[in-house]
Design a protein around this motif. Structure first.
Motif, PDB file in Angstrom:
ATOM      1  N   GLU A  91      25.569  31.298  49.163  1.00  0.00           N
ATOM      2  CA  GLU A  91      26.254  30.299  48.354  1.00  0.00           C
ATOM      3  C   GLU A  91      26.449  30.775  46.922  1.00  0.00           C
ATOM      4  OE1 GLU A  91      23.989  26.722  48.477  1.00  0.00           O
ATOM      5  OE2 GLU A  91      24.459  26.282  50.592  1.00  0.00           O
ATOM      6  N   ILE A  92      27.593  30.380  46.331  1.00  0.00           N
ATOM      7  CA  ILE A  92      27.826  30.593  44.907  1.00  0.00           C
ATOM      8  C   ILE A  92      27.059  29.519  44.140  1.00  0.00           C
ATOM      9  CG2 ILE A  92      29.567  30.639  43.076  1.00  0.00           C
ATOM     10  CD1 ILE A  92      31.618  31.453  45.252  1.00  0.00           C
ATOM     11  N   VAL A  93      26.193  29.941  43.226  1.00  0.00           N
ATOM     12  CA  VAL A  93      25.411  28.985  42.424  1.00  0.00           C
ATOM     13  C   VAL A  93      26.246  28.493  41.254  1.00  0.00           C
ATOM     14  CG1 VAL A  93      23.303  28.684  41.057  1.00  0.00           C
ATOM     15  CG2 VAL A  93      23.272  30.095  43.136  1.00  0.00           C
ATOM     16  N   TYR A  94      26.951  29.398  40.600  1.00  0.00           N
ATOM     17  CA  TYR A  94      27.915  29.025  39.567  1.00  0.00           C
ATOM     18  C   TYR A  94      28.914  30.158  39.391  1.00  0.00           C
ATOM     19  CZ  TYR A  94      24.903  31.811  36.430  1.00  0.00           C
ATOM     20  OH  TYR A  94      24.163  32.803  35.858  1.00  0.00           O
ATOM     21  N   SER A  95      30.025  29.854  38.717  1.00  0.00           N
ATOM     22  CA  SER A  95      31.087  30.831  38.513  1.00  0.00           C
ATOM     23  C   SER A  95      31.738  30.585  37.149  1.00  0.00           C
ATOM     24  CB  SER A  95      32.148  30.697  39.621  1.00  0.00           C
ATOM     25  OG  SER A  95      33.229  31.560  39.404  1.00  0.00           O
ATOM     26  N   HIS A  96      32.065  31.672  36.452  1.00  0.00           N
ATOM     27  CA  HIS A  96      32.757  31.576  35.169  1.00  0.00           C
ATOM     28  C   HIS A  96      33.989  32.483  35.197  1.00  0.00           C
ATOM     29  CE1 HIS A  96      29.769  29.170  33.019  1.00  0.00           C
ATOM     30  NE2 HIS A  96      28.854  29.872  33.666  1.00  0.00           N
ATOM     31  N   ASP A  97      35.117  31.950  34.795  1.00  0.00           N
ATOM     32  CA  ASP A  97      36.372  32.691  34.838  1.00  0.00           C
ATOM     33  C   ASP A  97      36.471  33.723  33.724  1.00  0.00           C
ATOM     34  OD1 ASP A  97      37.168  31.200  36.991  1.00  0.00           O
ATOM     35  OD2 ASP A  97      38.562  29.922  35.875  1.00  0.00           O
ATOM     36  N   GLU A  98      37.190  34.810  34.032  1.00  0.00           N
ATOM     37  CA  GLU A  98      37.597  35.797  33.045  1.00  0.00           C
ATOM     38  C   GLU A  98      39.101  36.021  33.190  1.00  0.00           C
ATOM     39  OE1 GLU A  98      36.168  37.215  30.604  1.00  0.00           O
ATOM     40  OE2 GLU A  98      34.034  36.794  30.941  1.00  0.00           O
ATOM     41  N   ARG A  99      39.740  36.386  32.077  1.00  0.00           N
ATOM     42  CA  ARG A  99      41.194  36.572  32.087  1.00  0.00           C
ATOM     43  C   ARG A  99      41.606  37.649  33.101  1.00  0.00           C
ATOM     44  NH1 ARG A  99      44.914  35.743  27.842  1.00  0.00           N
ATOM     45  NH2 ARG A  99      43.163  35.592  26.377  1.00  0.00           N
ATOM     46  N   PHE A 100      40.881  38.768  33.088  1.00  0.00           N
ATOM     47  CA  PHE A 100      41.171  39.879  33.987  1.00  0.00           C
ATOM     48  C   PHE A 100      39.977  40.131  34.905  1.00  0.00           C
ATOM     49  CE2 PHE A 100      43.686  40.854  30.135  1.00  0.00           C
ATOM     50  CZ  PHE A 100      44.966  40.899  30.704  1.00  0.00           C
ATOM     51  N   SER A 101      40.212  40.895  35.969  1.00  0.00           N
ATOM     52  CA  SER A 101      39.123  41.287  36.868  1.00  0.00           C
ATOM     53  C   SER A 101      37.966  41.882  36.081  1.00  0.00           C
ATOM     54  CB  SER A 101      39.632  42.333  37.869  1.00  0.00           C
ATOM     55  OG  SER A 101      40.635  41.799  38.693  1.00  0.00           O
TER      56      SER A 101
END
Length: 605
Positions: A488-498
């Motif tokens: 399971e993913i516990v948390y996720s944070h976006d970034e502009r690029f890979s």
């Protein structure tokens, strides 16, 4: 007296007859948190440091302590090594090596500049990167682009020995970091996009003499599989486990290159790695004589081998009959992991195909296989029922099958793209949170196979790709925390690029990574909150590392945009489908960064 002497002699004879469980020097150096003695941090690939001087309460105060230019303007992957008061740096092609004296204002102690034929650049897939050096017993080991393995005296930079591992005229190149296990220096080979027969090779640490070579595909005596003792998902692989999944002699140009990371369990005396894609990328040309899918073993697989003999203990193929270039080369992280109430000696692997795998590393039993990005759409899941004939295999969504749709048909919106939801940029594991911190490429693709002919040393790809963010999204990256027991993913944070940078986790409660637009970022392990960021001279595809010198902790990272994601900038490509489809997706990078080649080292004021 004579009985005591006899007993001592027997013990000495027994000790000499028994191989060392691991290279004692590598174990000693890597256990010292003041050093960074392995590219992966330790044999288990944790990329975790027990240093905690820099922590959640003060990481926001980091400043650049010093920097160093490598003099090369291409993609900088991997990390330097720190052994005692010396730092050893590498560069992309031409693979220059520097030794710096940390006691004397980082003065250059020696510089090694190998002589290589620049024509090798033309057969290097996805930039001229090099993923770093290895150290053991007073030697630095370099794996050059032209496949030369070099042992250098760590004090002087003088060559101790060198040996050629492959042939660039066939498309064979070297980009991965070597690893030293016991008395062996182990290296893989790159070039599946040129139709090579992938392999892994061990050389004697002291002399450079070849000890053994195990191919990824081919007959049993070449792949070093024992039909009865080598297992897959709990069953003997049987005779000709690879040959019977290829048509005729296709295996001879079948790919399965080895260019990722290695991990090692000294107690089990097994080392682990992944194999890459089958050649070509056009699956129709690899179908069986009846036009049906065949597995093409042992490409796209995790393999566990004995370091003394190279013989495989077990193998698991993640993406049989690959149709999307989902190389299985990403790192294997070794942990004791609880799954469904039972603790296993586990191996955790974030595959290019988008599934996060947890296996029992003693025997290859599949424990968990779940998507580590919710946009995965090429498969509806991996069959986990051991009673089913397709146990351990992903179920392919027909509309995303580049084989079923046929050659010269453009299959649309496949997620992930060929570069995977994660490529070789390694994740980190924190024993304190028991979570994995994973850099993510949130990228999808269109994929159109076409017929291609094999010519030695020429590209043998056979597909045109274009890449783009998932539907409804503009960013192409995340960092996530992953629970490998639950999948399971516990948390996720976006970034502009890979996020094409390897992650570091520390006992200070932080994890740090770079970004393609040049930021070094450090986050709280508990929730991923961003605690620090600083812009570097170029985009970051290097792996974050840490060390301590004279009582002060430092965090460092290479900047120098490139690699597959940054190939447009690195090689001056503009056509959207260039760079095996990556150029179009990362076209916006040129608005944020430019080429570079700098090591930046940070500390507290």
């Amino acid at each position: 007296m004579s009985r005591s002497v006899g007993a001592a002699a027997l013990l000495l004879t027994t000790a000499l007859a028994m191989p060392a469980i691991a290279n004692d020097d590598v174990l000693k150096q890597s256990k010292d948190p003041n050093q960074w003695a392995l590219q992966t941090g330790d044999y288990a690939n944790h990329r975790f440091s027990t240093l905690d001087q820099i922590n959640t309460s003060n990481v926001g105060d980091l400043k650049v302590a010093w920097s160093f230019s490598t003099g090369v303007l291409r993609g900088h992957e991997g990390t330097p090594l720190v052994i005692g008061s010396t730092m050893y740096l590498h560069s992309p092609f031409p693979n220059v090596v520097y030794a710096l004296n940390l006691d004397d204002e980082n003065k250059i102690i020696w510089k090694y500049s190998p002589k290589q034929d620049p024509s090798v650049i033309g057969v290097m897939c996805c930039d001229t990167v090099n993923r770093g050096l290895a150290y053991a017993e007073g030697k630095i080991f370099l794996y050059q682009a032209d496949t030369t393995v070099v042992a250098l005296d760590a004090k002087t930079g003088q060559e101790a020995w060198k040996v050629v591992n492959g042939d660039p005229k066939k498309g064979e190149t070297g980009v991965a970091a070597p690893v030293v296990i016991k008395d062996k220096v182990i290296v893989g080979i790159s070039g599946a996009e040129f139709g090579i027969q992938g392999s892994i090779t061990a050389y004697d640490l002291k002399t450079g003499k070849r000890a053994w070579r195990g191919y990824s595909v081919g007959p049993d005596d070449q792949i070093l599989f024992d039909p009865q003792k080598t297992t897959s998902l709990g069953k003997p692989v049987g005779k000709d486990s690879s040959l019977k999944t290829w048509t005729g002699d296709q295996w001879k140009i079948g790919g399965g290159s080895v260019w990722g990371w290695f991990s090692y369990d000294p107690e089990l005396d097994l080392f682990y790695y992944g194999t890459a894609n089958p050649s070509t990328w056009n699956p129709a040309q690899r179908a069986g004589p009846d036009g049906k899918q065949i597995d093409q073993k042992w490409t796209m697989s995790i393999i566990a081998r004995n370091p003394d003999t190279g013989v495989a203990a077990w193998a698991y193929q993640m993406t049989p009959f690959d149709e999307w270039d989902y190389d299985g080369i990403n790192e294997m992280i070794l942990v004791d992991q609880e799954v469904a109430g039972k603790t296993h000696k586990a191996l955790v692997h974030f595959d290019r195909n988008g599934f996060g795998y947890t296996l029992d590393r003693t025997n290859g039993e599949l424990l968990v296989a779940k998507p580590y990005d919710p946009d995965l759409n090429w498969s509806s899941g991996v069959e986990m029922d051991k009673s089913k004939p397709n146990y351990g295999r992903p179920t392919v969504v027909a509309s995303k099958s580049t084989f079923l749709n046929g050659a010269d048909v453009n299959t649309k919106n496949i997620c992930p793209a060929a570069l995977g939801f994660k490529d070789q940029q390694p994740a980190a594991y924190s024993p304190e949170t028991r979570l994995f911190y994973v850099p993510i490429n949130n990228v999808c693709m269109d994929y159109e196979p076409f017929k291609v002919s094999y010519t030695p040393g020429q590209p043998y790809v056979g597909a045109t790709l274009s890449m783009f963010p998932p539907e409804g999204k503009t960013n192409t990256g995340h960092v996530i925390a992953w629970d490998a027991g639950k999948g399971e993913i516990v948390y996720s944070h976006d970034e502009r690029f890979s996020v094409w940078s390897g992650v570091l986790a520390t006992a200070g409660g932080i994890f740090c990574h770079g970004t393609l637009d040049g930021y070094l970022k450090c986050r709280d392990q508990k929730d991923g909150k961003e605690l620090f960021k600083h812009r570097n001279p170029s985009g970051i595809i290097g792996n974050v590392f840490t060390y301590s010198h004279k009582g002060k902790q430092y965090i460092g990272v290479f900047s120098g945009v490139g690699g597959w994601a940054g190939i447009g900038l690195a090689a001056g490509l503009d056509k959207p489908t260039d760079g095996l489809g990556a150029v179009g997706n990362y076209a916006g990078l040129k608005e944020f960064t430019a080429l570079g080649g700098t090591l930046s080292v940070y500390s507290l004021p």
